[in-house]
Scaffold this active site. Structure first.
Site, mmCIF file in Angstrom:
data_model
loop_
_atom_site.group_PDB
_atom_site.id
_atom_site.type_symbol
_atom_site.label_atom_id
_atom_site.label_comp_id
_atom_site.label_asym_id
_atom_site.label_seq_id
_atom_site.Cartn_x
_atom_site.Cartn_y
_atom_site.Cartn_z
ATOM 1 N N ASP A 41 -11.789 2.555 3.328
ATOM 2 C CA ASP A 41 -11.634 0.921 3.476
ATOM 3 C C ASP A 41 -13.393 0.563 2.328
ATOM 4 O OD1 ASP A 41 -9.339 -1.006 2.961
ATOM 5 O OD2 ASP A 41 -8.963 -0.736 5.426
ATOM 6 N N LYS A 59 0.763 -0.974 -0.073
ATOM 7 C CA LYS A 59 -0.100 -0.017 0.250
ATOM 8 C C LYS A 59 0.979 1.534 -0.383
ATOM 9 C CE LYS A 59 -3.689 -2.678 1.761
ATOM 10 N NZ LYS A 59 -4.373 -3.080 3.549
ATOM 11 N N GLN A 74 -5.452 -1.621 9.518
ATOM 12 C CA GLN A 74 -4.926 -3.104 8.717
ATOM 13 C C GLN A 74 -5.225 -4.651 9.665
ATOM 14 O OE1 GLN A 74 -3.253 -3.442 5.789
ATOM 15 N NE2 GLN A 74 -3.724 -5.831 5.938
#
Ligand code: NAD
Length: 283
Positions: free
Chosen positions: A120, A53, A97
């Site tokens: 997200d 990322k 995460q």
């Protein structure tokens, strides 16, 4: 092999180049998109994802801020960090995460991320917006799959689409996006009866189970589009999907490989969401 292989890695390169142009242009207007990535503990797979990322951020010109916290971080400390990032004007997207260590309740943490920085799209507010088809962010994996399908010129209207897997991050939102494109959608899962028969009806089969190569050509209608979301590491270290590529590519019309299919698209969509979040911050 007769199927056309949908190389997400290649399509991603093209989209990232387009996104870089967009970032360069909004930077000229004084807006520099920033993504905060929070990782707790030392899970090696999570470390790889976070590094990928960060690399993608560099590629498109997004600022990335990494917060690597020790395994023993408390839920309270993590939530405090999220709240600080919610207030930080240089941070437009916040990504925590997953998975988090067992002593931390993931749902409680994700709920604390401001919905306008939820790149997200895991916050119930954003999930609700996706359900009604009026959204700012789409969850990255389903969004990446839709990009791959659209850019290949595959039309979904009226098609029989079967999604295997009903997780909140892949299966359920994937089904909703297919529905928004006017497909007829069936969701299958571990309790589905006659899975093979249901799959054989599919013009488009999306597989998100997490079991190595469980779907072979017996599950696939000749000419179907097969999207393999699974990422499974075999004992010898090799990465494979949920679909048996060798047999299915003989009869499918399109197929995604693992690695190099859906995975790179997921990260590219995270970049897209971060740019969108930065733009929304000015509205
Ligand atoms: P999950 O474990 O949350 O969900 C798996 C789903 O598969 C469940 O809904 C379950 O009912 C179903 N299932 C399990 N066994 C089954 C069976 N025998 N027959 C039919 N259905 C069955 O997993 P997830 O988070 O949705 O991820 C699925 C896979 O996709 C994993 O391999 C994961 O690593 C991968 N993944 C890849 C990306 C990417 O970017 N490529 C992103 C997210 C997840």
């Amino acid at each position: 092999m007769s199927a056309v292989v949908l190389y997400g890695r290649e399509v991603s390169k093209q989209i990232r180049a387009e996104l870089k142009v967009e970032v360069d242009s909004i930077k000229k207007m004084g807006l520099h998109p920033g993504l905060a990535v929070v990782i707790v503990g030392n899970d090696p797979a999570s470390r790889v994802y976070v590094n990928n990322k960060k690399k993608a951020c560099e590629e498109v010109g997004i600022r990335s801020f990494e917060y690597a916290l020790p395994e023993e971080t408390s839920e309270h400390e993590l939530i405090q960090l999220v709240e600080t990032l919610n207030e930080d004007e240089s941070v437009h997207g916040i990504l925590v995460q997953l998975p988090l260590p067992k002593h931390i309740n993931e749902e409680r943490v994700l709920l604390k991320i401001s919905p306008v920085k939820d790149v997200d799209a895991f916050h119930p507010f954003n999930i609700g917006k996706i359900m009604i088809g009026n959204y700012d962010f789409l969850p990255c994996t389903p969004a990446g799959i839709m990009e791959l399908i659209h850019r290949a010129g595959i039309c979904l209207e009226g098609k029989e689409c079967v999604v295997i897997g009903r997780s909140n991050i892949v299966g359920k939102p994937m089904s909703m996006l297919l529905l928004h494109d006017n497909a007829t959608v069936t969701i299958c899962h571990s309790r589905t009866k006659n899975l093979k028969d249901v799959c054989k009806r599919a013009d488009v089969l999306v597989v998100a189970i997490g079991k190595p190569e469980i779907i072979d050509a017996d599950y696939v209608k000749p000419g179907a589009v097969v999207i393999d979301v699974g990422i499974n590491r075999l004992p010898d270290g090799k990465l494979v999907g949920d679909v048996n590529f060798e047999s299915v590519s003989e009869i499918a019309s399109y197929i995604t490989p693992v690695p190099g299919g859906v995975g790179p698209m997921t990260i590219t969509m995270l970049m897209k969401n971060t740019i969108k979040a930065a733009q929304l911050s000015k509205e």
